[in-house]
Scaffold this active site. Structure first.
Site, short mmCIF file in Angstrom:
data_model
loop_
_atom_site.label_atom_id
_atom_site.label_comp_id
_atom_site.label_asym_id
_atom_site.label_seq_id
_atom_site.Cartn_x
_atom_site.Cartn_y
_atom_site.Cartn_z
N GLY A 51 42.18 67.78 43.40
CA GLY A 51 42.92 66.54 43.56
C GLY A 51 43.41 66.32 44.98
O GLY A 51 42.79 66.75 45.95
N SER A 52 44.59 65.69 45.08
CA SER A 52 45.05 65.15 46.36
C SER A 52 45.23 66.15 47.49
O SER A 52 45.27 65.75 48.65
CB SER A 52 46.38 64.42 46.15
OG SER A 52 46.20 63.43 45.17
#
Lengths: 99, 560
Positions: free
Chosen positions: B286-287
């Protein structure tokens, strides 16, 4: 000639005795060496066990629990000071003692 | 006269015979003496040579009924504290030919060793042609004494080396395990078999090899495991993992995966639940991956930290729409794309750079190839089948690409190390060999990324505020990735992670904390995103380890 025979005979007996003695000594020394080696081995094993025990006693999760029971906690940021501040503290204390 | 003559002749003849006889005798005597002399001389020479010749140790060829075992060097942490050692332990074996009553033996043994396989042992003992059957290997001296006290004929003891781990489960995944013959099966133990060397032995002889010094620090490792344990309880996660890496040297100071494994029980590690998630599993992170995307944008000259990106419209990728967690109604600067963790912003920057540049950049950082460490081969990254527009956008915010946390941490560390490649190692390193390598990103990009990461923690609207530890200049990036489910993603269960580093004025240490499927609590107002879960865990971790690692805290005001 007879003298030579007798001498040779005694020489043979003497060397036999000497050899016997040497053989005996060698065996004794060998046994001694083995005993010493066994002792050294035992000591090495003991050291290994003690090392492992010290490792187990110093394991961080154990120390952590004990320290927390004693009311200790990980150091806080404000508990760190520079070396200069420590020596300044010492000087002040020494000055105080002098008075 | 004649008689005289004859007599005279006879005497002369006699005298001649005497001389001959004497001569023969003296020849015989000489021969005997010579023989004796040579015989004695031969013995003397033999004795001398025996005495002078160096005699190597006497080797006895004894038919050995027992499998050969191996002695292994100790394993210690970076400060020489013991992690694994060999101990002499008694093993119990039986001679079926000497056993009087099989049933009695098995029955009585079961009182001391309750988990023994009675059926199997009975079967082995009934074969009278066998002279050797292992009953139990590597028992404690106490158990051996109890078995001895049973007084069963046919049972004997043999001392063998057994691997002991004085710290219990601490760093169990890194250490790995050995089998009953003291051969390494996994982790560092396997590395020792393959690269360091072990010695075959026939009796319990301890290794004389120097200990293997790991990069781990027991204190940091414990702090990490303790904080992950606490996080698992607090957020009711389905597992957690974390690591602490020295950015300058690539040394792994701590690496943990919860639930932990006990190196004494090698079978435990086979259970998929006990997988080492730091090196053995790959995840869509993810981020946190935006750290790499934005570094790429800066390094390739596509954007500057203050370049504005219009993130007001969602990005369309085929059937999917890429949205932001907190939609923005104004254009964001690149720095804000990072601190607001904008998926649209990261996707747009990646699109502007193009697929080739993004892929090339990730390849340069070692994200796309298989990484190998002393602990073994790290799980190979899972890459998009086709690097098209869709892949470019999703990879930019950490989806569609799954890597092992250690591999991602190494790439992030490279960015913070002034661009000099960081090669993670589990062995203590005394020289920083990455210094000689050519930086793969510019010093300036590295500095800008460190500044953004610090701002993300210290700034008023950063997502990583909870990770801040006053005085230690922590920086970082949050990552909340939806876990892939059949037919899509579920936003209910997430992988929440936090990539941290400190002190950000010159990054020394990198931390990476990953929580699997955390639940929100009252304190987090029900949120399970990384800013509320993984970030505070990182903060508590750094507060505990920074002092141990010798990072000097700054005045709180100056550090902001």
């Amino acid at each position: 000639m007879r003298l030579l025979n007798v001498t040779a005979f005694f020489f043979a007996i003497a060397s036999a005795l000497l050899l016997y003695g040497l053989n005996y000594d060698t065996r004794r020394l060998e046994a001694e060496v083995q005993a010493k080696e066994r002792l050294a081995d035992r000591a090495r094993d003991d050291i290994a066990v003690l090392k492992a025990e010290r490792g187990a006693l110093a394991r961080p999760d154990r120390i952590d629990a004990i320290a927390r029971q004693l009311g200790l906690s990980p150091p806080r940021v404000d508990q760190f000071v520079t070396g200069r501040e420590v020596s300044a503290l010492d000087e002040r204390r020494e000055g105080g003692n002098g008075r | 006269m004649a008689a005289d003559v004859y007599g005279g002749t006879g005497r002369r003849i006699e005298a001649g015979q005497d001389v001959r006889k004497r001569r023969t005798r003296s020849v015989t005597e000489t021969a005997v003496y010579a023989f004796l002399f040579f015989a004695f001389a031969e013995v003397a020479i033999h004795l001398l040579t025996l005495g002078l010749e160096h005699q190597g140790g006497v080797t006895l060829a004894v038919s050995e009924p027992v499998a050969t075992s191996f002695s292994r060097p100790d394993i210690v942490d970076r400060n020489g504290r013991l992690l694994a050692t060999d101990l002499e332990a008694p093993s119990i074996y039986a001679d079926p030919g000497m056993v009087v009553d099989r049933d009695e033996l098995v029955e009585k043994l079961a009182t001391v060793l309750p988990d023994i396989d009675s059926k199997e042992l009975l079967r082995a003992l009934s074969d009278r042609s066998r002279r050797f059957v292992w009953v139990r290997r590597g028992v404690s001296p106490k158990v051996a004494q109890k078995v001895h006290d049973l007084g069963l004929p046919g049972l004997s003891f043999r001392y063998e080396l057994k691997r002991a781990y004085p710290d219990g489960k601490l760093a169990g995944h890194v250490l790995g395990s050995v089998n009953v013959d003291n051969r390494g099966l996994s982790g560092i133990e396997k590395y020792i078999d393959e690269k360091v060397g072990t010695d075959p032995i026939h009796a319990a002889v301890l290794s004389t090899r120097p200990p293997v010094r790991l990069s781990l620090d027991i204190g940091v490792q414990h702090a990490l495991e303790d904080e992950l344990d606490a996080a698992e309880k607090l957020y009711q996660t389905k597992g957690a993992a974390g690591l602490v890496l020295n950015i300058k040297t690539g040394e792994v100071l701590a690496s943990a995966s919860i639930p932990r494994v006990d190196p004494t029980w090698p079978t435990q590690a086979l259970d998929s639940k006990h997988l080492d998630r730091i090196t053995g599993g790959t995840y869509e992170l993810g981020s946190v991956v935006k750290t790499l995307t934005i570094a790429m944008a800066l390094d390739e000259g596509i954007a500057k930290p203050d370049t504005m990106v219009d993130v007001r419209q969602p990005l369309q990728v085929g059937r999917f729409t890429v949205k932001d967690f907190h939609a923005s109604n104004r254009p964001l600067s690149v720095t804000e794309v990072f601190t607001h963790s904008s998926n649209i912003g990261a996707g747009m920057l990646a699109l502007e750079a193009g697929t080739d540049r993004l892929e090339g950049f990730l390849r340069k950082l070692g994200m796309l190839t298989t990484l190998t460490t002393e602990e073994g081969t790290v799980a190979a990254p899972q890459l998009p089948d086709r690097w098209g527009r869709a892949a470019t956008i999703t990879v930019a915010y950490g989806h569609g690409i799954a890597v092992a946390p250690l591999q991602f941490a190494a790439a992030a560390a490279t960015i913070l190390n002034g661009g000099r490649p960081v090669h993670p190692t589990f062995l203590r390193r005394f020289d920083t060999d990455s210094v000689d390598e050519k930086p793969i990103i510019t010093e300036n990009t590295s500095r800008e990324m460190a500044r953004m990461m610090r701002l993300n923690v210290s700034g008023p609207d950063g997502t990583g505020k909870e990770a801040d530890v006053p005085g230690y200049r922590v920086g970082g990036k949050t990552g909340t990735a939806d876990i892939a489910k059949r037919g899509g993603y579920s936003s209910k269960s997430v992988i929440s992670s936090f990539l941290g580093a400190f002190p950000m004025d010159d990054p020394q240490y990198l931390t990476f904390v990953i929580l699997f499927d955390p639940k929100g609590t009252k304190e987090t107002h029900g949120h399970h995103t990384a800013g509320y879960t993984a970030a505070p865990v990182t903060g508590r971790l750094i507060a505990r380890i920074a002092g141990q690692l010798g990072v000097r805290p700054m005045e709180v005001v100056a550090s902001q």
